[in-house]
Design a protein around this motif. Structure first.
Motif, mmCIF file in Angstrom:
data_model
loop_
_atom_site.group_PDB
_atom_site.id
_atom_site.type_symbol
_atom_site.label_atom_id
_atom_site.label_comp_id
_atom_site.label_asym_id
_atom_site.label_seq_id
_atom_site.Cartn_x
_atom_site.Cartn_y
_atom_site.Cartn_z
ATOM 1 N N HIS A 1 0.840 -1.181 0.000
ATOM 2 C CA HIS A 1 0.000 0.000 0.000
ATOM 3 C C HIS A 1 0.881 1.238 0.000
ATOM 4 C CE1 HIS A 1 0.354 -1.170 4.277
ATOM 5 N NE2 HIS A 1 0.470 0.137 4.478
ATOM 6 N N PRO A 2 0.373 2.344 -0.530
ATOM 7 C CA PRO A 2 1.228 3.502 -0.749
ATOM 8 C C PRO A 2 1.814 4.030 0.555
ATOM 9 C CG PRO A 2 -0.840 3.742 -1.934
ATOM 10 C CD PRO A 2 -0.998 2.561 -1.046
ATOM 11 N N LYS A 3 3.038 4.463 0.446
ATOM 12 C CA LYS A 3 3.659 5.128 1.594
ATOM 13 C C LYS A 3 3.031 6.504 1.780
ATOM 14 C CE LYS A 3 8.245 3.347 2.310
ATOM 15 N NZ LYS A 3 9.663 3.421 2.050
ATOM 16 N N ALA A 4 2.851 6.892 3.012
ATOM 17 C CA ALA A 4 2.283 8.227 3.267
ATOM 18 C C ALA A 4 3.162 9.298 2.641
ATOM 19 C CB ALA A 4 2.152 8.450 4.769
ATOM 20 N N SER A 5 4.475 9.080 2.750
ATOM 21 C CA SER A 5 5.393 10.080 2.188
ATOM 22 C C SER A 5 5.260 10.132 0.667
ATOM 23 C CB SER A 5 6.830 9.741 2.574
ATOM 24 O OG SER A 5 7.157 8.435 2.091
ATOM 25 N N GLY A 6 4.964 8.984 0.086
ATOM 26 C CA GLY A 6 4.787 8.930 -1.368
ATOM 27 C C GLY A 6 3.565 9.720 -1.788
ATOM 28 N N LEU A 7 2.487 9.563 -1.037
ATOM 29 C CA LEU A 7 1.261 10.296 -1.363
ATOM 30 C C LEU A 7 1.495 11.798 -1.237
ATOM 31 C CD1 LEU A 7 -1.318 7.981 0.435
ATOM 32 C CD2 LEU A 7 -1.160 8.369 -2.034
ATOM 33 N N GLU A 8 2.232 12.148 -0.197
ATOM 34 C CA GLU A 8 2.539 13.574 -0.023
ATOM 35 C C GLU A 8 3.369 14.087 -1.187
ATOM 36 O OE1 GLU A 8 4.433 13.889 3.808
ATOM 37 O OE2 GLU A 8 2.622 13.094 4.796
ATOM 38 N N ALA A 9 4.308 13.258 -1.609
ATOM 39 C CA ALA A 9 5.162 13.666 -2.738
ATOM 40 C C ALA A 9 4.315 13.835 -3.997
ATOM 41 C CB ALA A 9 6.253 12.630 -2.962
ATOM 42 N N MET A 10 3.331 12.927 -4.166
ATOM 43 C CA MET A 10 2.471 13.034 -5.351
ATOM 44 C C MET A 10 1.720 14.362 -5.316
ATOM 45 S SD MET A 10 -0.495 10.482 -6.847
ATOM 46 C CE MET A 10 -1.826 10.762 -5.697
ATOM 47 N N VAL A 11 1.194 14.702 -4.147
ATOM 48 C CA VAL A 11 0.465 15.961 -4.013
ATOM 49 C C VAL A 11 1.375 17.129 -4.348
ATOM 50 C CG1 VAL A 11 -0.591 17.516 -2.314
ATOM 51 C CG2 VAL A 11 -1.224 15.086 -2.359
ATOM 52 N N ALA A 12 2.585 17.053 -3.852
ATOM 53 C CA ALA A 12 3.516 18.154 -4.052
ATOM 54 C C ALA A 12 3.896 18.315 -5.521
ATOM 55 C CB ALA A 12 4.769 17.920 -3.205
ATOM 56 N N GLU A 13 4.153 17.206 -6.195
ATOM 57 C CA GLU A 13 4.691 17.318 -7.554
ATOM 58 C C GLU A 13 3.605 17.418 -8.606
ATOM 59 O OE1 GLU A 13 6.678 13.470 -8.215
ATOM 60 O OE2 GLU A 13 4.934 12.945 -9.411
ATOM 61 N N SER A 14 2.417 16.893 -8.329
ATOM 62 C CA SER A 14 1.432 16.761 -9.392
ATOM 63 C C SER A 14 0.370 17.848 -9.364
ATOM 64 C CB SER A 14 0.738 15.409 -9.284
ATOM 65 O OG SER A 14 -0.080 15.394 -8.126
ATOM 66 N N GLY A 15 0.299 18.563 -8.259
ATOM 67 C CA GLY A 15 -0.763 19.546 -8.144
ATOM 68 C C GLY A 15 -2.083 18.951 -7.722
ATOM 69 N N LEU A 16 -2.108 17.636 -7.487
ATOM 70 C CA LEU A 16 -3.352 17.004 -7.032
ATOM 71 C C LEU A 16 -3.515 17.211 -5.535
ATOM 72 C CD1 LEU A 16 -3.078 13.632 -8.947
ATOM 73 C CD2 LEU A 16 -4.915 15.318 -9.204
ATOM 74 N N SER A 17 -4.730 17.267 -5.082
ATOM 75 C CA SER A 17 -4.960 17.306 -3.644
ATOM 76 C C SER A 17 -5.970 16.228 -3.288
ATOM 77 C CB SER A 17 -5.491 18.683 -3.235
ATOM 78 O OG SER A 17 -6.900 18.683 -3.280
ATOM 79 N N PRO A 18 -5.989 15.831 -2.030
ATOM 80 C CA PRO A 18 -6.954 14.803 -1.618
ATOM 81 C C PRO A 18 -8.387 15.177 -1.979
ATOM 82 C CG PRO A 18 -5.351 15.163 0.107
ATOM 83 C CD PRO A 18 -5.093 16.211 -0.942
ATOM 84 N N ASN A 19 -8.646 16.468 -2.123
ATOM 85 C CA ASN A 19 -10.007 16.894 -2.447
ATOM 86 C C ASN A 19 -10.406 16.552 -3.888
ATOM 87 O OD1 ASN A 19 -10.371 17.939 0.071
ATOM 88 N ND2 ASN A 19 -9.545 19.946 -0.510
ATOM 89 N N ASP A 20 -9.415 16.195 -4.674
ATOM 90 C CA ASP A 20 -9.731 15.825 -6.053
ATOM 91 C C ASP A 20 -10.258 14.403 -6.156
ATOM 92 O OD1 ASP A 20 -8.891 18.277 -7.057
ATOM 93 O OD2 ASP A 20 -6.788 17.631 -7.083
ATOM 94 N N PHE A 21 -10.237 13.668 -5.079
ATOM 95 C CA PHE A 21 -10.647 12.262 -5.104
ATOM 96 C C PHE A 21 -11.832 12.043 -4.191
ATOM 97 C CE2 PHE A 21 -6.157 12.469 -6.109
ATOM 98 C CZ PHE A 21 -6.102 11.715 -7.292
ATOM 99 N N LYS A 22 -12.610 11.058 -4.540
ATOM 100 C CA LYS A 22 -13.802 10.836 -3.731
ATOM 101 C C LYS A 22 -13.445 10.259 -2.372
ATOM 102 C CE LYS A 22 -15.144 6.238 -5.236
ATOM 103 N NZ LYS A 22 -15.671 5.429 -6.260
ATOM 104 N N ASP A 23 -12.318 9.548 -2.299
ATOM 105 C CA ASP A 23 -11.883 9.044 -0.998
ATOM 106 C C ASP A 23 -10.393 8.717 -1.058
ATOM 107 O OD1 ASP A 23 -11.722 6.656 -2.395
ATOM 108 O OD2 ASP A 23 -13.658 5.950 -1.658
ATOM 109 N N ASP A 24 -9.876 8.293 0.057
ATOM 110 C CA ASP A 24 -8.444 7.982 0.143
ATOM 111 C C ASP A 24 -8.073 6.858 -0.809
ATOM 112 O OD1 ASP A 24 -8.245 9.906 2.008
ATOM 113 O OD2 ASP A 24 -8.051 8.545 3.743
ATOM 114 N N ASP A 25 -8.991 5.914 -0.947
ATOM 115 C CA ASP A 25 -8.677 4.770 -1.794
ATOM 116 C C ASP A 25 -8.510 5.217 -3.250
ATOM 117 O OD1 ASP A 25 -8.285 1.980 -2.306
ATOM 118 O OD2 ASP A 25 -10.262 2.012 -3.269
#
Lengths: 863, 444
Positions: free
Chosen positions: A148-172
């Motif tokens: 399962h994704p590393k928390a740090s990886g998800l944070e890195a994705m947010v940082a580099e991609s411009g995506l935020s958790p609000n762009d998804f319907k849920d964490d999954d």
């Protein structure tokens, strides 16, 4: 729940794609191809070995240059892990074409990206070079990473991609996008870049796995020791790439680009470039350069990014068009129009049949079969509902039966006949050309199978009738009149059956097989197998299995104990001479190849050369070309075919009488010239292509494109209906011309209830292309309520049915009654009353367009 | 005028027939021997007046002419811009029969018969209906003479052809007209026609007026109703279906060689290699610029890839796949002359199919009036017609001789090219693009 934000996700993907090296397709990558496919969904886990025979019998749809399987609903024990890990972790399966790169891949794309819950190396066969003779290239080593994704990886994705958790319907959903992007990077670096093809991701999803090789699909099962590995949903796929030098399995199916999804495909798109552009506009770049890959990407885009319900997703792949579109409710038309206008460039154009396995959610496994709008690839759907429910979709019926055979040989809850087999109508208003097979975990831990069509309407997969066999009774109590003729014994048996349980029914079959002469037993059992009649309290499909088995046993007994009527072929190539006229030879198809110079069809030609004129072909397993090669003037030949005959049955028939005791496959009766061909069931695609003559009878339905380009004077009765394109470019003369009578097709538009009663279909012909571009011949359709409209004709027109017409129709329907027991009088009965033929049947003739009229007038003047 | 009864045609009378054909033949010869100036409207840039007149000359004499360019046209591209890099004259070989022009058609080493025509040429499919029976008979007889083959095209296998069955290829095309077990069993080669370079993606359309009488009878259709061959095989939408196709005819005739005729789309190399793996002995690429006047002009000139581009593409791809030596690659579509034959072989083909060249040798003027104008009766010279009157203008005895002479001249020129290149077997020329040069500007 925040709404989906596809725009943000796709923007991020565009940035990702731009940041990676551009992958150019080179010549080495391109390969077109055909395929053979099978998918199943079952309430109990099914072991891989049950697909083995099925895939082996379908080798001719591939060429050993690509084979694969997908499994959904796995057993944690087979992966040495726990149910919890299996359900919750992403299973990222990586194929190492070159094992030397494993450490590098793991460091960069596994350990730094994921928390690793478990690692499982898929065991492989060591002595494959000896065991698997068709395998030329060593399959990749496969490692399953449960992550399962590393928390740090998800944070890195947010940082580099411009995506935020609000762009998804849920964490999954966010985690899924993370996995998707990580896989893409891995595939770019280790597979696509500079064409290196060292390692790639096979699949990434929960509770699902794809394995594929350069070889045949059944060798996947052997090579990776899947014989005992179980899954609720399976797909098997043979690839037929046009090129021969294929060294790595990246182009083989299934494709696992979508999260939780495995997709296989039979066919070719003609708009690969367009779909690729469509995806590029949405930030996606193909890396494997086959049309299937872009289909998998498009499916994932619509499902996961746009969040479309399955109905809309299917509509975007196989748009509803022509009459079918008009037949949709207005609100659907509006939505479908929007989908078509928005996504037409991402819609695969051309021949294709998709089978998709999907891990829907915990304990929810799904199989989807979708055919293209024109139904240009073969496809069969089926189900069996016993104590355990199982459903299939596949390229041909015989491969379904092969799985059932294998299951039934081990597990008495299965038998060898499905309850129902049918073809989907592509892009239609009737079923949408797609069926979803869902296996869902129940509260008690068991799984339940359900089936629905594109529109979400449940398909009733629970036919009536008792399916639980018991031991045969000592005596059936039927008191069959063994001294009577076979017709009477048959009638008596059917009547007796109505009140029987399995014990008596089994005893009755034994009595017929044991007490009657072999000739009579064959006749009676044939009729019990072929005819539609009520089966009392018993499940019809299981009863047919019993009857068919008894019939085959009776015929097979002539091998060890030949008689004046039947001689069984003892071994491969055993060619005795007939001792008297009318004697039949029984040939067991199993030892013979399906096609080629050593094939069953060639053996029949050889036996014909030895003087044999009557043939019973038993245990067919997709054997093709039966009755082909017999040559001219074969009016004294008869062939009875049992079980699953393959394509091209009765093609080129020049006089023979051929009975298919059950459903037929594709391309039956191509260029049929003379003689009689009777199919006691449905037929597949392209029936009677280029037929020139003869008398043809189909008990059930014809799939797409029957009787195209027929000339001369073929006469066909279809008692059910045809899916579409019936008698396109029909040129078969004028049926009423006494000196040179032309051909015609009769459609009765009926079906049989479970009780064996005749009922009318909703419409005798659902398609929008009846008799298109015809220039000769006629269609006679049983349509007392005028359900057909001229909008379904494209080059034909309705006209009155005259007495001369009825004489032709009646002649065929009388013979139809003899073959199928469908009374002519019943066909003329409408709403309980006998109607005049001209009120029941309508005639369609080629439209005399202006140009043709001029020609005809000109010709007439010069006659 | 149209005769439907089995009565002898009352017209043309013997006298009229003799007079007319005599005048027609005289006219062809007078022009071919330069007795009249070149007709102003004769030919086009591809088939120039010189090429047509040269072909008539060769068909009459069996020799190449001195006064006409019999080697190239003026299309400004393709074959017309290619020349041979001949050796210096002192290195030329002797002309003679030791220069081998034969072509092996079976390279699969699969135990089936070997077929070796005397020339790297066989006759392409022109159906009964699109051409007259006399045209077919003339070509069939010439095929016997040259130990080569002629395809039936897609109009059935007329009874009269069975006497030459050893030299007849049965074509299986999308309409299945006239395809039956008897004709498949009779043929040494079965040809699957998937597409024509002259009109890829389009089907055949035999106009109503040409599908009367015997044509309709052979095809089993309504007399005088237009007949369509669909553009695809409705049973074949995938390479796996194609293999099934091949398996099917092999069930009927296991000895026959399989030829697969395809057009030249962008991915023609894939199609070719797929055909090979499916079991084809012969891959026949039909490029653009072929076709009679009955094929739509816009299709002939705009859809398929010219054969000069397609052949090297496929040749190289087959080499890369390692199967080039196992399959015979045949080119057609605008191959007009012996020079074109040699050039396309140098580009990578093993041999060619002739269609239009045969017709020109038999007197075709390339007037493009194959359908015969408003009457629809067909060719006024009796070639592309089944009109009972018009077809009499071409008699097999005469036409067969014309074809034979033409092939003699073609063989002479092929040997001439071979000897000037220092080659003793035509197969040595295959793929030798180094022996070609491209000419530009005025030189062409």
């Amino acid at each position: 729940m925040p709404p989906l934000n596809p725009k943000a996700i796709l923007d991020a993907r565009r940035r990702l794609t731009r940041s990676l090296p551009k992958i150019e397709m080179n010549d080495e990558d391109a390969a077109e191809g055909g395929c053979g496919v099978i998918g199943l969904a079952c309430e109990i886990p099914v072991a891989g070995r049950h697909l083995h025979d099925s895939l082996a019998q379908m080798r001719n749809r591939g060429n050993g240059k690509g084979g694969g399987v997908a499994m959904v609903g796995l057993d944690p024990a087979h992966f040495s892990t726990t149910a919890e890990v299996l359900e919750n972790s992403f299973l990222v399966a990586i194929a190492y074409v070159d094992g030397a790169h494993r450490a590098a891949v793991e460091e960069k794309y596994i350990h730094s990206a994921y928390e690793v819950d478990h690692i499982h190396e898929v065991p492989t066969m060591e002595n494959w070079e000896e065991e698997l003779s068709a395998l030329e290239v060593r399959p990749p080593d496969v490692v399953c990473y449960f992550v399962h994704p590393k928390a740090s990886g998800l944070e890195a994705m947010v940082a580099e991609s411009g995506l935020s958790p609000n762009d998804f319907k849920d964490d999954d959903a966010m985690a899924q996008e993370y996995v998707f992007r990580n896989t893409h990077r891995l595939n770019v670096e280790f597979y696509a870049r500079n064409g290196r093809a060292d390692a790639f991701v096979l699949s990434h999803g929960r509770d699902m796995l794809i394995l594929k090789i350069v070889g045949y699909a059944e060798d996947v099962i052997k090579y990776y020791h899947l014989d005992d590995v179980t899954a609720h949903v399976w797909i098997g796929h043979h690839r037929y790439p046009t090129r021969g030098r294929i060294t790595h399995p990246g182009g083989a199916h299934p494709f696992g680009q979508g999260i939780d999804v495995a997709l296989v495909h039979n066919g070719d798109f003609s708009n690969y470039v367009s779909v690729t552009d469509y995806l590029a506009q949405r930030g996606m770049e193909p890396l494997f350069f086959t049309d299937t890959e872009v289909a998998a990407l498009a499916f994932d885009l619509h499902h996961r990014v746009y969040g479309y319900p399955m109905e809309y997703l299917i509509e975007s792949l196989a748009p509803t068009s022509e009459l079918d579109f008009v037949m949709l409710p207005e609100e659907k038309q509006q939505i479908y129009l929007q989908i078509q206008q928005t996504h037409i460039h991402g819609s695969p154009d051309g021949p294709w049949f998709f089978i998709i396995a999907q891990a829907q959610a915990k304990g929810h496994h799904r199989l989807i079969g979708i055919t293209d709008t024109s139904m240009l690839r073969p496809q069969v759907f089926s189900y069996q509902r016993g104590e355990v429910g199982i459903a299939f979709c596949a390229s041909e019926k015989q491969v379904i039966d092969a799985v059932l055979n294998s299951l039934a040989s081990e597990d008495k809850r299965f038998w060898r006949h499905c309850d129902k087999y049918w073809n989907a109508r592509g892009g239609s208003y009737t079923d949408g050309g797609a069926f979803l097979l869902d296996v869902v975990k129940q509260d008690d831990g068991t799984f339940a199978l359900s089936m629905s069509d594109k529109f979400g309407r449940t398909v009733n997969t629970s036919p009536e009738g008792d399916y639980s066999l018991v031991s045969a009774a000592l005596d059936s109590g039927a008191e069959l009149p063994f001294s009577a003729n076979p017709d009477d014994i048959y009638q008596h048996a059917v009547e007796s059956l109505q009140t029987m349980g399995w014990g008596e029914a089994l005893a009755m079959v034994s009595e017929i097989a044991g007490e009657c002469s072999r000739r009579d037993a064959v006749k009676i059992l044939q009729r019990l197998l072929d005819r539609r009649y009520p089966t009392g309290t018993l499940r019809r499909s299981r009863w047919l299995d019993i009857v068919e088995h008894a019939l085959i046993s009776v015929l097979m007994s002539s091998t060890s104990a030949p008689c004046g009527d039947f001689v069984g072929q003892k071994t491969l190539g055993h060619r005795p001479k007939p001792v008297k006229p009318g004697q039949a030879i029984v040939v067991d198809a199993r030892p013979y190849p399906i096609e080629g110079v050593e094939s069953l069809a060639r053996e029949l030609v050889a036996l014909h050369g030895e003087g044999w004129r009557h043939f019973h072909i038993i245990n067919c397993r997709g054997h093709r070309f039966i009755g082909n090669g017999m040559g001219e003037d074969t009016g004294d030949v008869s062939i009875d075919v049992y079980q699953s005959a393959g394509d091209y049955l009765a093609s080129g028939n020049d006089g023979m009488t051929i009975h298919m005791h059950g459903n037929g496959q594709d391309q039956i009766a191509q260029i049929h010239k003379r003689g009689t061909t009777v199919v006691h069931g449905d037929v597949g695609q392209c029936y009677g292509y280029g037929a020139k003559g003869g008398r043809l009878f189909i008990l059930g339905n014809a799939a797409g494109r029957p009787m195209i380009n027929s000339v001369g004077g073929p006469k066909l009765v279809v008692n059910g209906t045809a899916l579409d394109y019936l008698a396109e470019s029909f040129m078969a003369g004028d049926p009423l011309d006494k000196s040179n009578p032309g051909g015609f097709v009769i459609i009765n538009g009926i079906e049989f209830s479970a009780k064996g009663e005749i009922t009318e279909l909703e419409t005798p012909y659902p398609g929008g292309n009846l008799f298109s571009l015809s220039s000769g011949g006629a269609i006679y359709v049983r349509d007392p309520h005028h359900r057909l409209s001229s909008s379904q004709l494209n080059g034909g027109e309705f006209c009155d049915l005259g007495e001369e017409d009825w004489a032709l129709v009646e002649d065929m329907l009388v013979e139809n009654q003899q073959h199928f027991g469908i009374p002519l009088a019943r066909l003329l009965t409408v709403d309980g009353e006998m109607w005049a033929p001209s009120a029941v049947y309508r005639k369609i003739i080629p439209l005399k367009n202006k140009a043709l009229s001029v020609e005809t007038t000109w010709a007439g003047e010069h006659r | 005028m149209m005769v439907f009864s089995s009565d002898e045609p009352k017209f043309p009378t013997k006298k009229l027939f003799e007079k007319t054909t005599h005048l027609m033949h005289d006219g062809l010869n007078a022009r071919a021997f330069g007795e009249f100036p070149k007709p102003e409207a004769l030919g086009d840039a591809r088939w120039t007046d010189d090429l047509i007149l040269a072909t008539w000359f060769m068909a009459e004499t069996g020799e190449v002419p001195e006064n006409f360019n019999y080697m190239t046209g003026k299309s400004g591209g393709g074959f017309d811009r290619l020349r041979f890099k001949f050796l210096a004259e002192e290195q030329w070989l002797e002309h003679g029969e030791h220069l081998d022009t034969r072509l092996d058609l079976n390279r699969r080493d699969d135990g089936r018969q070997q077929l070796t025509p005397d020339l790297p040429i066989y006759g392409g499919g022109m159906s009964y209906g699109s051409v007259s029976l006399n045209v077919m008979l003339s070509r069939a007889r010439n095929s016997v003479k040259w130990n080569t083959y002629m395809s039936t095209g897609e109009g059935g296998y007329p009874e009269e052809l069975y006497q030459y069955k050893e030299n007849i290829i049965t074509q299986v095309a999308t309409g299945y007209f006239g395809v039956e077990e008897r004709s498949i069993k009779a043929s040494p080669i079965i040809e699957f026609k998937y597409a024509q370079g002259a009109k890829p993606g389009l089907g055949g359309h035999l106009l109503a007026a040409k599908s009367g009488g015997d044509v309709a009878k052979l095809r089993g259709s309504v007399p005088f109703v237009s007949l369509f061959s669909p553009f695809p095989f409705h049973s074949t939408y995938s390479v796996e279906d194609h293999m099934k196709h091949i398996d099917w005819v092999q069930t009927i005739n296991p000895e026959a060689l399989i030829a697969v005729k395809v057009s030249t789309p962008k991915d023609v190399d894939m199609v070719a290699v797929g055909s090979y793996y499916a079991g084809a002995h012969i891959i026949h690429l039909d490029g653009s610029y072929g076709g009679t006047g009955a094929a739509p002009e816009i299709a002939k000139k705009n859809i398929a890839m010219p054969i000069e581009l397609a052949v090297p593409k496929v040749h190289k791809f087959l080499i890369k796949e390692g199967v080039r030596e196992n399959v015979t690659l045949i080119a057609s579509g605008g191959v007009r002359t012996a020079d074109d034959v040699a050039k396309v072989i140098a580009l990578g083909a093993d041999g060619v199919v002739f269609g239009t060249s045969d017709l020109v040798a038999m007197g075709c003027t390339r007037c493009a009036n194959c359908e015969g104008g408003p009457s629809g009766r067909g060719c006024p010279w009796g070639l592309t017609t089944t009109d009972v009157e018009l077809q009499e203008w071409l008699q097999p005895d005469w036409a067969e001789k014309r074809l034979d002479n033409y092939y003699i001249a073609v063989q002479w020129r092929l040997r001439d090219i071979m000897r000037k290149l220092g080659l003793t077997h035509i197969s040595e020329l295959r793929g030798r693009t180094d022996l070609l040069r491209y000419v530009s500007g005025d030189e062409s």
